[in-house]
Design a protein around this motif. Structure first.
Motif, PDB file in Angstrom:
ATOM      1  N   ALA A   1       0.828  -1.213   0.000  1.00  0.00           N
ATOM      2  CA  ALA A   1       0.000   0.000   0.000  1.00  0.00           C
ATOM      3  C   ALA A   1       0.855   1.253   0.000  1.00  0.00           C
ATOM      4  N   GLU A   2       1.934   1.255   0.784  1.00  0.00           N
ATOM      5  CA  GLU A   2       2.793   2.440   0.855  1.00  0.00           C
ATOM      6  C   GLU A   2       3.719   2.541  -0.355  1.00  0.00           C
ATOM      7  N   LEU A   3       4.130   1.392  -0.897  1.00  0.00           N
ATOM      8  CA  LEU A   3       4.912   1.427  -2.137  1.00  0.00           C
ATOM      9  C   LEU A   3       4.074   2.029  -3.265  1.00  0.00           C
ATOM     10  N   ALA A   4       2.790   1.668  -3.313  1.00  0.00           N
ATOM     11  CA  ALA A   4       1.907   2.188  -4.362  1.00  0.00           C
ATOM     12  C   ALA A   4       1.764   3.701  -4.278  1.00  0.00           C
ATOM     13  N   LEU A   5       1.808   4.233  -3.060  1.00  0.00           N
ATOM     14  CA  LEU A   5       1.619   5.676  -2.868  1.00  0.00           C
ATOM     15  C   LEU A   5       2.909   6.473  -2.977  1.00  0.00           C
ATOM     16  N   HIS A   6       4.024   5.869  -2.548  1.00  0.00           N
ATOM     17  CA  HIS A   6       5.230   6.675  -2.349  1.00  0.00           C
ATOM     18  C   HIS A   6       6.465   6.208  -3.100  1.00  0.00           C
TER      19      HIS A   6
END
Length: 367
Positions: free
Chosen positions: A226-231
């Motif tokens: 989820a955080e890789l997708a955003l950042h």
């Protein structure tokens, strides 16, 4: 819901395959916390934080979802195997009555955090104060079943697992830009604040009779899909969340050690889940993973956007993936973590691992 020394593959495999501890079969097990350890409470609530529809579930071929945020067993389930016991039922399950109460209970609820305003977007979840209240209610039921003295022995002799903190970052402080909490606190001030609130929770747990409590740290939040997708642009972990984890975990350990000193006993044991998870993220080949960035189930970049649903992309080989959905590990990853719970050095479990706890406590009961 993140390390330098990597556990060799052989050790990891031995830990995963380690036999349960039959001597502790009668020991009760209580679980508190968030989605990493929720085994179905939220499925009895009107909330979006649920895992009761395929593809979630243990018996995937028959499409029987089980309420775990995993493709199979979660950490409490696997610990129960090592205890030689059946999994403790969700507290809200109508089946939790009679002799099932002797097994323990799982009070965890997906979306909750240390703070009451964490996870407000999920609306109807069991916040940690309510979980503790349910624990009191459980003890009343237990006393009615076995009497006051035996109920006290069961609770005092139980193993307890609590997992909190991750949602206070991803579903509170960093949920949206300029969140209420991020305007109120700089991150270096927010961490001591939630640590001080967590100390109150652990103190209350002790007051309610818990005497052996595993307190997990926060995992590699910046590295989840989820955080890789955003950042992330090239697969690197999100820097801000990684910094938050690096601030939080050492302060959690210090707080727990201080609490034990006040009590005068090693009631609380810290689990370095950040390191446990980062071992296989940084060296996936040592653990048989081929993908530690993309979720098995999801959509968007890294399969990290939105929920895992029947309409999501789903991987063919769940054994090859470290993450099941945007935030949660696969059963295989959970087994690696529990292997370290059981047999890890003091770099992973402080002041002792779970195998040592079980041996020490069994010896004390025999004296």
């Amino acid at each position: 819901m993140v390390a330098a020394l990597v556990v060799p593959l052989l050790v990891g495999l031995l830990a995963v395959a380690a036999a349960p501890a039959p001597a502790s079969a009668a020991r009760a097990f209580f679980v508190f916390g968030d989605s990493l350890v929720d085994n179905g409470n939220n499925n009895y609530l009107i909330t979006t934080a649920r895992a009761d529809a395929p593809p979630y579930g243990i018996d995937y071929p028959t499409h029987q979802a089980t309420g775990r945020f995993s493709n199979g067993l979660n950490i409490p389930d696997i610990i129960s195997e090592h205890l030689g016991a059946e999994p403790a039922l969700p507290y809200l399950s109508p089946e939790l009555r009679g002799d099932k109460l002797l097994v323990g209970a799982n009070f965890a609820s997906a979306g909750v955090g240390i703070l009451n305003d964490t996870g407000v977007q999920f609306v109807n979840i069991i916040r940690i104060g309510d979980q503790l209240q349910y624990f009191r209610e459980y003890q009343r039921k237990l006393r009615a079943l076995v009497g006051e003295e035996q109920a006290k022995r069961i609770v005092n002799g139980a193993l307890v697992l609590i997992t909190l903190g991750g949602n206070d970052f991803v579903n509170n402080y960093y949920l949206v830009p300029m969140s209420v909490r991020s305007r109120q606190y700089a991150i270096q001030d927010y961490v001591p604040f939630i640590i001080s609130e967590y100390r109150k929770i652990l103190s209350r747990l002790y007051e309610l009779g818990a005497r052996r409590v595993i307190v997990t740290g926060t995992g590699p939040l910046g590295c989840v899909p989820a955080e890789l997708a955003l950042h992330s642009r090239r697969g690197e972990c999100a820097a801000e969340l990684t910094r938050a984890v690096d601030l939080y975990n050492p302060q959690l350990v210090n707080m727990v050690r201080g609490l034990n000193r006040v009590i005068g006993a090693d009631v609380f044991v810290t689990a370095n889940t950040n390191r446990m998870n980062f071992d296989y993220i940084s060296n996936p080949q040592n653990y048989g993973f081929t993908n530690v960035q993309v979720a098995c189930c999801g959509q968007g970049p890294y399969n990290g956007i939105g929920l895992c649903t029947a309409a999501s992309n789903v991987c063919d080989d769940r054994e090859a993936f470290a993450f099941w959905d945007a935030f949660h590990p696969t059963e295989k990853a959970n087994r690696i973590v529990v292997g370290q719970f059981m047999h890890g050095s003091t770099e992973y479990m402080h002041p002792m691992n779970l195998s040592t706890i079980l041996a020490v406590d069994d010896e004390e009961r025999r004296l």
